[in-house]
Design an enzyme around this catalytic site. Sequence first.
Site, mmCIF file in Angstrom:
data_model
loop_
_atom_site.group_PDB
_atom_site.id
_atom_site.type_symbol
_atom_site.label_atom_id
_atom_site.label_comp_id
_atom_site.label_asym_id
_atom_site.label_seq_id
_atom_site.Cartn_x
_atom_site.Cartn_y
_atom_site.Cartn_z
ATOM 1 N N GLN A 137 2.740 12.949 31.794
ATOM 2 C CA GLN A 137 3.153 12.814 33.101
ATOM 3 C C GLN A 137 4.409 13.746 33.455
ATOM 4 O O GLN A 137 4.748 14.626 32.466
ATOM 5 C CB GLN A 137 3.818 11.296 33.062
ATOM 6 C CG GLN A 137 5.128 11.133 32.170
ATOM 7 C CD GLN A 137 5.537 9.663 31.894
ATOM 8 O OE1 GLN A 137 5.051 9.009 31.629
ATOM 9 N NE2 GLN A 137 6.629 9.476 32.663
ATOM 10 N N GLN A 141 6.182 8.831 36.533
ATOM 11 C CA GLN A 141 4.831 8.613 36.968
ATOM 12 C C GLN A 141 3.944 7.571 35.986
ATOM 13 O O GLN A 141 2.711 7.782 35.885
ATOM 14 C CB GLN A 141 3.628 9.645 37.434
ATOM 15 C CG GLN A 141 4.652 10.403 38.801
ATOM 16 C CD GLN A 141 4.621 11.695 38.701
ATOM 17 O OE1 GLN A 141 4.310 12.413 37.646
ATOM 18 N NE2 GLN A 141 4.892 12.276 39.848
ATOM 19 N N CYS A 142 4.508 6.899 34.926
ATOM 20 C CA CYS A 142 3.934 6.515 33.800
ATOM 21 C C CYS A 142 3.039 5.426 34.086
ATOM 22 O O CYS A 142 1.936 5.324 33.504
ATOM 23 C CB CYS A 142 5.170 5.802 32.874
ATOM 24 S SG CYS A 142 6.228 4.869 33.563
ATOM 25 N N GLY A 143 3.284 4.605 35.083
ATOM 26 C CA GLY A 143 2.165 3.622 35.458
ATOM 27 C C GLY A 143 1.043 4.244 36.081
ATOM 28 O O GLY A 143 -0.172 3.873 35.579
ATOM 29 N N ALA A 146 -0.912 5.724 33.438
ATOM 30 C CA ALA A 146 -1.781 4.797 32.315
ATOM 31 C C ALA A 146 -3.001 4.395 33.148
ATOM 32 O O ALA A 146 -3.914 4.203 32.646
ATOM 33 C CB ALA A 146 -0.688 3.673 32.249
#
Length: 361
Positions: A137, A141-143, A146
Site C-alpha cells: 500500500q 489504503q490497507c482495506g 486487502a
Amino acid sequence: MTSPCSFPLKPTISPIIHETPDTNIPPPLPLNPPDLALPSPPCSLHTSISSPLPPPPPPPAPPPPPPPPPLPSAVEPVLPHVYGLKNSQLLKEALEKAGPAPKGKEDVKRLLKLHKDRFRSDLQWILFCADLPSCIQEGPQCGLVALWMAEALLSTPDSVSLERLVQVAKERGYTAQGEMFSVADMAKLAQETLDCQAELLCGGLGGPNRERVLQHLITGHPLLIPYDEDFNHEPCQKKGHKAHWAVSAGVLIGVQNVPSPGYIEDSELPGLFHPVPGAPHQPPSFPEESSPGALFLLSKQGKSWHYQLWDYSQVRESNLQLTDFSPARAADGQVYVVPAGGVEAGLCGQALLLRPQEGSH
C-alpha cells in the site's frame, strides 16, 4: 617518472669548438676516467647518464568480467504489485531487494522453520492455504489493498485494478484517501466492483462464528479482517488507534490425529500435512476454542509481501476491541470518512466473508 628532486640527466658541458691546433700548445693531459662520473644527486634515486631510465611498471590487470546472468526459469516469478510504485523510489528499492513473492505453502514452511518453538509439538498440523498476490500500500489504503488481494480467489470475470477500487470508494463516499472504517461499506464496494458475494459477520470471530470462519477458509475463500496492527504487523490491542486490515486465505490447524484419506505429509517437515489437490478429504475436527496454540490464521496485509501466521485467539481479541479513532489521525489535519457511531460501529467485532458468485469458475 620524475622525482621531486630530479635534475637534467645530461650534464651542462660547454660546447666543443673545433679550431686549428696550435703546435706550440702542449697536448692536454688525458682525462682521468673517474672524473667522468657525475656526482650523485641529492636524492634517494640514483641515476647514471650511462643507464637508461627503468621501464614504467605494467598497468594493473583489468578486473575479471562479471558472472553471466542466471538462465531464465521456465516460469517467470510474479513480482508483488506495488501501488504508487512509479512515484516512490523507496518502494522501488525495497521491491528490488525483496524479489518475487513466495507461494503460500513455501512461505508458511519458512515460518514454521523459523518459529518452530512457537507451535505445539504434541499436535500434528494440517495446512489449508490459497495463493494470494502481494500488494504494498501507499498511504492509508490497507482495506482496499486487502480487497484487491482477495479478488484473486473470487473468480472475477475481469480484473479490477486497485486504482479502480479507490476511485469507486471515493465516488460512493466510503473514503477520502483510501481509508475504510466501515466493514458494511467494504461489503457494498466488494459486491459492486468484484461481482462477488459478501457476508457481513458481526459478533466477533469467536463463539458460533468461529466454525463458520474456519469452514469458509478451508474451502479456499478469503476473509477480510480489521484489527489493531503491532510494530511487526501482528494483532495487538490499542483500542483501535492502530486499526488496520488484513486478508486471510488459509488456516493452520493442530489436531491429535490426521483424518484419512485425502492428506499427505510434507516431505521436509514431518508432522505437517496438506490436503491432496483434487482428492476428496474429510474435514478435520477443529480444536476447542479453549485449546491454546492450536489454530493459526494465514494472512497478508499491505505492508509486507510475505504471509504471516497469527494465533486465532489474538486476532479475535484484537478485532473485538476496535472502539476509538486514533488521536494521532484526528490531529494530523487530514480528512477521513468515519461512519456514524465511529470506529466501534464500523469495525468492532466485524469481518467480511467473500465468495464467488454461484456458478462462477
